[in-house]
Design an enzyme around this catalytic site. Structure first.
Site, PDB file in Angstrom:
ATOM      1  N   TYR A 188      -2.846  -0.581  10.488  1.00 40.99           N
ATOM      2  CA  TYR A 188      -2.793  -0.990   9.072  1.00 40.99           C
ATOM      3  C   TYR A 188      -1.586  -0.345   8.392  1.00 40.99           C
ATOM      4  CZ  TYR A 188      -4.114  -1.078   4.102  1.00 40.99           C
ATOM      5  OH  TYR A 188      -4.112  -1.242   2.733  1.00 40.99           O
ATOM      6  N   SER A 196       0.839  -1.204   0.000  1.00 41.48           N
ATOM      7  CA  SER A 196       0.000   0.000   0.000  1.00 41.48           C
ATOM      8  C   SER A 196       0.872   1.251   0.000  1.00 41.48           C
ATOM      9  CB  SER A 196      -0.890   0.027   1.243  1.00 41.48           C
ATOM     10  OG  SER A 196      -1.576   1.263   1.309  1.00 41.48           O
TER      11      SER A 196
HETATM   12  P1  NAD Z   1     -11.515  -5.393   0.046  1.00 42.37           P
HETATM   13  O1  NAD Z   1     -11.879  -5.207   1.469  1.00 42.37           O
HETATM   14  O2  NAD Z   1     -12.532  -5.155  -1.003  1.00 42.37           O
HETATM   15  O3  NAD Z   1     -10.899  -6.846  -0.206  1.00 42.37           O
HETATM   16  C1  NAD Z   1     -10.107  -7.492   0.749  1.00 42.37           C
HETATM   17  C2  NAD Z   1     -10.191  -8.971   0.514  1.00 42.37           C
HETATM   18  O4  NAD Z   1      -9.496  -9.632   1.581  1.00 42.37           O
HETATM   19  C3  NAD Z   1     -11.636  -9.481   0.521  1.00 42.37           C
HETATM   20  O5  NAD Z   1     -11.834 -10.378  -0.522  1.00 42.37           O
HETATM   21  C4  NAD Z   1     -11.729 -10.193   1.856  1.00 42.37           C
HETATM   22  O6  NAD Z   1     -12.622 -11.274   1.851  1.00 42.37           O
HETATM   23  C5  NAD Z   1     -10.298 -10.670   2.079  1.00 42.37           C
HETATM   24  N1  NAD Z   1     -10.097 -10.903   3.500  1.00 42.37           N
HETATM   25  C6  NAD Z   1     -10.150 -10.000   4.502  1.00 42.37           C
HETATM   26  N2  NAD Z   1     -10.048 -10.618   5.679  1.00 42.37           N
HETATM   27  C7  NAD Z   1      -9.922 -11.948   5.418  1.00 42.37           C
HETATM   28  C8  NAD Z   1      -9.802 -13.106   6.228  1.00 42.37           C
HETATM   29  N3  NAD Z   1      -9.799 -13.039   7.569  1.00 42.37           N
HETATM   30  N4  NAD Z   1      -9.701 -14.302   5.626  1.00 42.37           N
HETATM   31  C9  NAD Z   1      -9.726 -14.398   4.278  1.00 42.37           C
HETATM   32  N5  NAD Z   1      -9.847 -13.343   3.458  1.00 42.37           N
HETATM   33  C10 NAD Z   1      -9.951 -12.131   4.027  1.00 42.37           C
HETATM   34  O7  NAD Z   1     -10.263  -4.453  -0.176  1.00 42.37           O
HETATM   35  P2  NAD Z   1      -9.351  -4.141  -1.459  1.00 42.37           P
HETATM   36  O8  NAD Z   1      -9.294  -2.674  -1.564  1.00 42.37           O
HETATM   37  O9  NAD Z   1      -9.742  -4.950  -2.626  1.00 42.37           O
HETATM   38  O10 NAD Z   1      -7.937  -4.639  -0.894  1.00 42.37           O
HETATM   39  C11 NAD Z   1      -7.102  -5.562  -1.558  1.00 42.37           C
HETATM   40  C12 NAD Z   1      -5.672  -5.299  -1.186  1.00 42.37           C
HETATM   41  O11 NAD Z   1      -5.300  -3.995  -1.648  1.00 42.37           O
HETATM   42  C13 NAD Z   1      -5.370  -5.299   0.292  1.00 42.37           C
HETATM   43  O12 NAD Z   1      -4.119  -5.922   0.515  1.00 42.37           O
HETATM   44  C14 NAD Z   1      -5.289  -3.841   0.650  1.00 42.37           C
HETATM   45  O13 NAD Z   1      -4.518  -3.602   1.792  1.00 42.37           O
HETATM   46  C15 NAD Z   1      -4.673  -3.294  -0.598  1.00 42.37           C
HETATM   47  N6  NAD Z   1      -4.863  -1.848  -0.803  1.00 42.37           N
HETATM   48  C16 NAD Z   1      -6.098  -1.339  -1.069  1.00 42.37           C
HETATM   49  C17 NAD Z   1      -6.226   0.027  -1.268  1.00 42.37           C
HETATM   50  C18 NAD Z   1      -7.554   0.680  -1.572  1.00 42.37           C
HETATM   51  O14 NAD Z   1      -7.607   1.918  -1.621  1.00 42.37           O
HETATM   52  N7  NAD Z   1      -8.608  -0.059  -1.831  1.00 42.37           N
HETATM   53  C19 NAD Z   1      -5.111   0.863  -1.186  1.00 42.37           C
HETATM   54  C20 NAD Z   1      -3.870   0.302  -0.909  1.00 42.37           C
HETATM   55  C21 NAD Z   1      -3.754  -1.064  -0.721  1.00 42.37           C
END
Ligand code: NAD
Length: 257
Positions: free
Chosen positions: A161, A148
Site C-alpha cells: 500500500y 496518502s
Molecule cells: P475505507 O476503507 O473506509 O473506504 C475505502 C472505499 O473504497 C470504500 O468505500 C470501499 O468500498 C472502496 N473500495 C475498496 N475496494 C474497492 C473495490 N474493489 N471496488 C470498489 N470500491 C472499492 O477507507 P478510507 O479511509 O475512507 O479511504 C479513502 C481513501 O483515503 C483511500 O484512497 C485511502 O488510501 C486514503 N487514505 C486514508 C487514510 C486513513 O487514515 N483513513 C490515510 C491516508 C489515505
C-alpha cells in the site's frame, strides 16, 4: 446558503463510507449532483444518497467492483446511464478518485495476489477512471486523487500500500500538465491517519491513537470531514489556480525528526 457547485456534476469513487462519503456529502452540500460510487455495499450507498437528498442535495448510487478487470467499464456504463437520464448528456465536472484498499502485510508477507489486487484497485483503476473520465470532463473541470501521507513516511506493515500510493502523486503531476491544456486542474490530497474503517487499527485503538497523536503537531485523530474540506476547496472556484499539487492534510504528522 452558498452553493458554489450548483449546476456541476461530481463522481466520487468509494463513497459509501469513510472519507469518500464525507467528500460526497460535502460536494452535494456545495450544490453538485453527486454520483456515489460503491464497490459492494449498495445499501450503504443508498443510505448516503438518502442522507444527501434529505438535506436538499442531489445524488445517485452506482456500483462497480474496481478489483475486477472490467470494473472501470462497469462504472462508466452505470454513470453514463444515470447522468444521461438526469441531464441528457454524459458530461461532468469533478472527478474524485478515492476508492482504495490498504491490507496490512509487511514486504516479506505480501503475496503476489495481494500485490496484484492493491495495484488494480489503487493504481490501475484510478488511472483508467481518469483516462475515461477525461473524455467526459468539461473544460475547467477538476480531478482530485486521494493519496496518502505514507508516500512521505511509509508504513512498513502496509508495504505494498505504501509503495503503490507513490504513483498517484506522480500521476497527479503528469495529468496536471496533460489536462491543463483544457484548464482542468489535477491535485491530490494526502491524508494522515483518519478515523475510518481502513485506519481503525490506528485511529480506534487507544494506545495506537496516542502514538499517532505523538507524531502530530495538531494533537487529535483526523476525521473524514478534515479531508472533505480540502477536496471541497480544490473542487470549487477557490482552487482554480492550484494544480499538480499534493496537499498533505495530516495535522502536521512527522514534521520533526
Ligand atoms: P475505507 O476503507 O473506509 O473506504 C475505502 C472505499 O473504497 C470504500 O468505500 C470501499 O468500498 C472502496 N473500495 C475498496 N475496494 C474497492 C473495490 N474493489 N471496488 C470498489 N470500491 C472499492 O477507507 P478510507 O479511509 O475512507 O479511504 C479513502 C481513501 O483515503 C483511500 O484512497 C485511502 O488510501 C486514503 N487514505 C486514508 C487514510 C486513513 O487514515 N483513513 C490515510 C491516508 C489515505
Amino acid at each position: 446558503m452558498s452553493r458554489p457547485l450548483e449546476g456541476k456534476i461530481a463522481l466520487v469513487t468509494g463513497a459509501s463510507r469513510g472519507i469518500g462519503r464525507a467528500i460526497a456529502q460535502r460536494l452535494a452540500a456545495d450544490g453538485a449532483l453527486v454520483a456515489v460510487h460503491y464497490g459492494k455495499s449498495k445499501s450503504a450507498a443508498d443510505v448516503v444518497v438518502a442522507g444527501i437528498t434529505a438535506k436538499g442535495g442531489a445524488a445517485f448510487a452506482i456500483g462497480a467492483d474496481l478489483a475486477a478487470k472490467d470494473g472501470v467499464k462497469t462504472l462508466y456504463a452505470a454513470f453514463d446511464k444515470e447522468v444521461q437520464a438526469r441531464t441528457g448528456a454524459t458530461k461532468f465536472d469533478v472527478l474524485v478518485n478515492n476508492a482504495a484498499i490498504a491490507p496490512f502485510a509487511t514486504f516479506e508477507a505480501t503475496t503476489e495476489a495481494a500485490l496484484d489486487e492493491i495495484y488494480t484497485v489503487n493504481v490501475r483503476s484510478p488511472f483508467l477512471i481518469t483516462q475515461e473520465g477525461a473524455k467526459r470532463l468539461r473544460d475547467e473541470g477538476r480531478v482530485v486523487f486521494i493519496s496518502s501521507g505514507v508516500v512521505r513516511t511509509p508504513v512498513p506493515d502496509a508495504a505494498a500500500y505504501s509503495i503503490l500510493k507513490a504513483p498517484i502523486d506522480n500521476l497527479t503531476k503528469v495529468l496536471a500538465v496533460e489536462l491543463g491544456q483544457r484548464s482542468i486542474t489535477v491535485n491530490a490530497v494526502a491524508p494522515g491517519v483518519i478515523d475510518t474503517d481502513m485506519a481503525a487499527a490506528f485511529a480506534r485503538d487507544p494506545a495506537a491513537a496516542e502514538f499517532v497523536k505523538s507524531k502530530q503537531s495538531l494533537k487529535r485523530i483526523g476525521q473524514p470531514d478534515d479531508i472533505a474540506e480540502v477536496v471541497g476547496f480544490l473542487a470549487g472556484a477557490g482552487g482554480r489556480w492550484v494544480t499538480g499539487q499534493v496537499v498533505e492534510a495530516s495535522g502536521g504528522t512527522g514534521l520533526v525528526f
